[in-house]
Design a protein around this motif. Structure first.
Motif, PDB file in Angstrom:
ATOM      1  N   HIS A   1      21.391  36.664  39.303  1.00 16.32           N
ATOM      2  CA  HIS A   1      20.911  37.859  38.619  1.00 16.32           C
ATOM      3  C   HIS A   1      21.180  37.695  37.129  1.00 16.32           C
ATOM      4  CE1 HIS A   1      21.767  39.134  42.765  1.00 16.32           C
ATOM      5  NE2 HIS A   1      20.726  39.924  42.608  1.00 16.32           N
ATOM      6  N   PRO A   2      20.467  36.777  36.485  1.00 18.94           N
ATOM      7  CA  PRO A   2      20.834  36.431  35.105  1.00 18.94           C
ATOM      8  C   PRO A   2      20.657  37.592  34.138  1.00 18.94           C
ATOM      9  CG  PRO A   2      18.721  35.462  35.685  1.00 18.94           C
ATOM     10  CD  PRO A   2      19.292  36.040  36.950  1.00 18.94           C
ATOM     11  N   LEU A   3      19.867  38.591  34.494  1.00 21.17           N
ATOM     12  CA  LEU A   3      19.593  39.676  33.554  1.00 21.17           C
ATOM     13  C   LEU A   3      20.409  40.920  33.836  1.00 21.17           C
ATOM     14  CD1 LEU A   3      15.723  39.276  33.614  1.00 21.17           C
ATOM     15  CD2 LEU A   3      17.324  38.336  31.960  1.00 21.17           C
ATOM     16  N   LEU A   4      21.182  40.873  34.926  1.00 27.19           N
ATOM     17  CA  LEU A   4      21.947  42.068  35.317  1.00 27.19           C
ATOM     18  C   LEU A   4      22.994  42.376  34.250  1.00 27.19           C
ATOM     19  CD1 LEU A   4      22.334  44.124  37.595  1.00 27.19           C
ATOM     20  CD2 LEU A   4      24.016  42.612  38.593  1.00 27.19           C
ATOM     21  N   ASN A   5      22.872  43.525  33.606  1.00 22.44           N
ATOM     22  CA  ASN A   5      23.856  43.869  32.583  1.00 22.44           C
ATOM     23  C   ASN A   5      24.546  45.196  32.852  1.00 22.44           C
ATOM     24  OD1 ASN A   5      22.003  45.811  31.775  1.00 22.44           O
ATOM     25  ND2 ASN A   5      21.146  44.497  30.199  1.00 22.44           N
ATOM     26  N   THR A   6      24.149  45.893  33.907  1.00 21.11           N
ATOM     27  CA  THR A   6      24.846  47.122  34.265  1.00 21.11           C
ATOM     28  C   THR A   6      24.950  47.205  35.779  1.00 21.11           C
ATOM     29  OG1 THR A   6      23.935  48.251  32.336  1.00 21.11           O
ATOM     30  CG2 THR A   6      24.821  49.635  34.082  1.00 21.11           C
ATOM     31  N   LEU A   7      26.178  47.304  36.249  1.00 23.34           N
ATOM     32  CA  LEU A   7      26.391  47.539  37.670  1.00 23.34           C
ATOM     33  C   LEU A   7      27.426  48.642  37.753  1.00 23.34           C
ATOM     34  CD1 LEU A   7      26.081  46.901  40.655  1.00 23.34           C
ATOM     35  CD2 LEU A   7      27.744  45.084  40.399  1.00 23.34           C
ATOM     36  N   ASP A   8      26.958  49.822  38.089  1.00 22.56           N
ATOM     37  CA  ASP A   8      27.816  50.993  38.038  1.00 22.56           C
ATOM     38  C   ASP A   8      28.314  51.327  39.441  1.00 22.56           C
ATOM     39  OD1 ASP A   8      29.062  53.364  37.637  1.00 22.56           O
ATOM     40  OD2 ASP A   8      27.363  54.400  36.729  1.00 22.56           O
ATOM     41  N   ILE A   9      29.618  51.098  39.653  1.00 22.41           N
ATOM     42  CA  ILE A   9      30.216  51.458  40.945  1.00 22.41           C
ATOM     43  C   ILE A   9      31.315  52.479  40.679  1.00 22.41           C
ATOM     44  CG2 ILE A   9      30.885  50.457  43.171  1.00 22.41           C
ATOM     45  CD1 ILE A   9      30.360  47.760  42.083  1.00 22.41           C
ATOM     46  N   SER A  10      31.182  53.209  39.595  1.00 23.58           N
ATOM     47  CA  SER A  10      32.209  54.201  39.276  1.00 23.58           C
ATOM     48  C   SER A  10      32.138  55.365  40.261  1.00 23.58           C
ATOM     49  CB  SER A  10      31.989  54.706  37.854  1.00 23.58           C
ATOM     50  OG  SER A  10      30.744  55.333  37.734  1.00 23.58           O
ATOM     51  N   SER A  11      33.207  56.127  40.304  1.00 31.77           N
ATOM     52  CA  SER A  11      33.271  57.334  41.141  1.00 31.77           C
ATOM     53  C   SER A  11      32.878  57.059  42.587  1.00 31.77           C
ATOM     54  CB  SER A  11      32.375  58.442  40.568  1.00 31.77           C
ATOM     55  OG  SER A  11      32.729  58.735  39.261  1.00 31.77           O
TER      56      SER A  11
END
Ligand SMILES: *[C@@H]1O[C@H](CO)[C@@H](O)[C@H](O)[C@H]1NC(C)=O
Ligand SMILES: *[C@@H]1O[C@H](CO)[C@@H](O)[C@H](O)[C@H]1NC(C)=O
Ligand SMILES: *[C@@H]1O[C@H](CO)[C@@H](O)[C@H](O)[C@H]1NC(C)=O
Ligand SMILES: *[C@@H]1O[C@H](CO)[C@@H](O)[C@H](O)[C@H]1NC(C)=O
Ligand SMILES: *[C@@H]1O[C@H](CO)[C@@H](O)[C@H](O)[C@H]1NC(C)=O
Ligand SMILES: *[C@@H]1O[C@H](CO)[C@@H](O)[C@H](O)[C@H]1NC(C)=O
Ligand SMILES: *[C@@H]1O[C@H](CO)[C@@H](O)[C@H](O)[C@H]1NC(C)=O
Length: 492
Positions: free
Chosen positions: A177-187
């Motif tokens: 996933h070379p372009l993945l710049n946000t992975l939100d696993i908060s909360s």
């Protein structure tokens, strides 16, 4: 007569049709939707299922705020241009296989505020062009390790506000996933993190990995990782510092904001080698910089990418506006270093033969040599200027022949032909219980010297009034005093 009536009726019908035509939707637009050029909006319509016919030209389809509980097979296959699909605020519990058949042009999919409980492998597998996937505020407790596989164009994925107790970090470990710049696993409900797996995630993912507001157990390894990310300036930590909490001994009621209350980790040992960037470089503004990606790999079978401190993704031959150049051998060149080029550059090297990757960090500091010299010189010059002015003023006051406030003058007349300074002095009441001569000299000091002292700590009026009760009337003129004084370079 009857033919005339018929004509009238036909005319009326035609008119009505025309009028209707003016106000109704374009041809092919479902009755429950609004069609505007390439947007199809079926928002807030209590829809239980997709409209039977969807116009093929739509690029954006908004179905949010309905009561959709399932998506039929190939429901979007008649929309070859569909790029944005909004399904937020529905009742979706699962997504059947084939729901997104022939919807592979989709780039933005919003499934937030639904009732999804798991994310299965098949959910998004057709959506190879997907860039943004919104899944926040569902009831997701499990993400299949293959659910994001094959989605090589992903930029941003949002899983926050779900019930996740773990996440398949290893599925995004490879540079798949070379372009993945946000992975939100908060909360979510993460109690532990597989620190070693998270640490080796590609830098582009780590930059935007949001993990705050999870019931994580306080551990040195956890703290060290976040501390390191903070030093690297990762937005995920920087923007949500206060939301980074952990549970002392895993006790749910013992939650600590660990960036604020660092004592919880006072006994953690910090190995010197682990957390600092391996290399650091310094350069002055305007100078070129060239640094390599020092990995252990043979260059022949290795490709490199760099991530800049601004989270820019750099591959050969460099960035779009040519301020950074990158060579196939992994070296990165900054043509003319600027202050904002400072920061930690992360290099990822991928060896195709060994199927291994390595990351290297280089801490670049750009200094302004000229600024330092200049500020020093400016400081000196200003100081010198101040001293000279002070001396000149004192000379003017004490050495020039007196014209305005002569000691022997019994009553300084208001009509005195004096300079700007004297016009302020004349507003002071001339007569005091003390001798007029004494008074004059006091006044001289008050206006030129006392206020200078006092303006600096901002208490001009009070001091004047306390020390010289009669001079209190100066208050009304404080502004002009200050303005006159501010002509002199003494007042900073
Ligand atoms: C997908 O598109 C192809 C051709 O573009 C078509 O043959 C096929 O039937 C479509 N599949 C579905 C499920 O509509
Ligand atoms: C990079 O170097 C600068 C100056 O030497 C230093 O202040 C900064 O803390 C370093 N950054 C990291 C992440 O070590
Ligand atoms: C750190 O170690 C000291 C001495 O062993 C101990 O008194 C203190 O409670 C420890 N602090 C924490 C936060 O565990
Ligand atoms: C990489 O290795 C070379 C040669 O060992 C060295 O000169 C250089 O400082 C290292 N670091 C960088 C960032 O180039
Ligand atoms: C070059 O691009 C970067 C970010 O991509 C931007 O910050 C910078 O201002 C650009 N410089 C010029 C000269 O356009
Ligand atoms: C990579 O190539 C550039 C341009 O040919 C060269 O200037 C640089 O020194 C090379 N870097 C290494 C580490 O060989
Ligand atoms: C990248 O490196 C890490 C550890 O260095 C390893 O676990 C992972 O499998 C590597 N990925 C690939 C694609 O080689």
């Amino acid at each position: 007569m009857s033919s005339l009536a018929r004509l009238l009726v036909v005319g009326l019908l035609l008119m009505q049709k025309e009028v209707e035509g003016d106000f109704s939707n374009p041809h092919g637009c479902p009755s429950s939707c609004i069609c505007a050029s390439d947007i199809l909006s079926c928002v807030n319509n209590k829809l239980h299922q997709l409209p039977a016919v969807l116009p093929h030209w739509a690029t954006t389809l908004d179905l949010s705020h309905n009561v959709l509980a399932q998506l039929g097979n190939g429901g979007f296959s008649g929309l070859p241009r569909l790029q944005t699909l909004r399904l937020a605020h529905n009742q979706l519990q699962q997504i059947s296989e084939g729901a997104f058949w022939n919807a592979s042009s989709l780039r933005h999919l919003d499934l937030s505020f639904n009732k999804l409980e798991v994310v299965e492998q098949h959910y998004f597998q057709e959506l190879v062009n997907l860039e943004v996937l919104l899944l926040f505020k569902n009831s997701i407790s499990r993400v299949d390790s293959q659910a994001l596989a094959g989605l090589g164009n992903l930029h941003k994925v949002y899983f926050s506000l779900n019930l996740l107790t773990n996440f398949p970090f290893f599925s995004i470990q490879q540079p798949s996933h070379p372009l993945l710049n946000t992975l939100d696993i908060s909360s979510n409900r993460l109690r532990t993190l597989p620190i070693e797996k998270v640490k080796v995630l590609p830098a582009n993912v780590k930059n935007g990995l949001y993990l705050h507001n999870n019931p994580l157990t306080c551990e040195c390894s956890l703290y060290k990782m976040f501390l390191h990310w903070e030093k690297l300036g990762f937005g995920s930590v920087h923007d949500f510092r206060e939301e980074h909490t952990c549970l002392v001994y895993g006790e749910p009621r013992a939650q600590v904001r660990f960036f604020r209350h660092v004592r919880i980790f006072e006994n953690c040992t910090f190995g010197p080698q682990t957390e600092a960037p391996e290399d650091s470089l310094k350069a002055f503004v305007g100078e070129p910089l060239l640094f390599s990606c020092n990995t252990s790999f043979n260059r022949a079978h290795t490709t490199y990418v760099w991530i800049t401190p601004h989270q820019e993704f750099i591959a050969p031959p460099g960035n779009a506006n040519k301020t950074l150049r990158m060579y196939n051998n992994g070296s990165l060149e900054i043509k003319e270093a600027q202050m904002e080029d400072s920061g930690v550059y992360v290099c990822i090297a991928l060896n195709h033969r060994l199927l291994l990757n390595e990351t290297r960090e280089v801490n670049v500091t750009v200094l302004t040599r000229r600024y330092e010299e200049e500020s020093f010189n400016t400081g000196l010059t200003t100081l010198f200027g101040c001293l000279v002015t002070l001396v000149l003023i004192l000379m003017y006051l004490f050495l020039t022949p007196c014209r305005c406030w002569c000691r022997k003058q019994p009553n300084p007349s208001p009509a005195n032909e004096c300079s700007a300074q004297s016009s302020i002095l004349t507003t002071t009441p001339p007569a005091t219980t003390e001798g007029p001569g004494r008074k004059a000299s006091t006044t001289k000091h008050v206006v030129f010297l006392e206020p200078i002292k006092e303006v600096q700590n901002g208490r001009l009026r009070v001091v004047l009034g306390r020390d010289h009760p009669k001079i209190q009337q100066l208050k009304s003129d404080t502004d002009s005093i200050t303005s006159v004084l501010s002509d002199a370079p003494i007042v900073p």
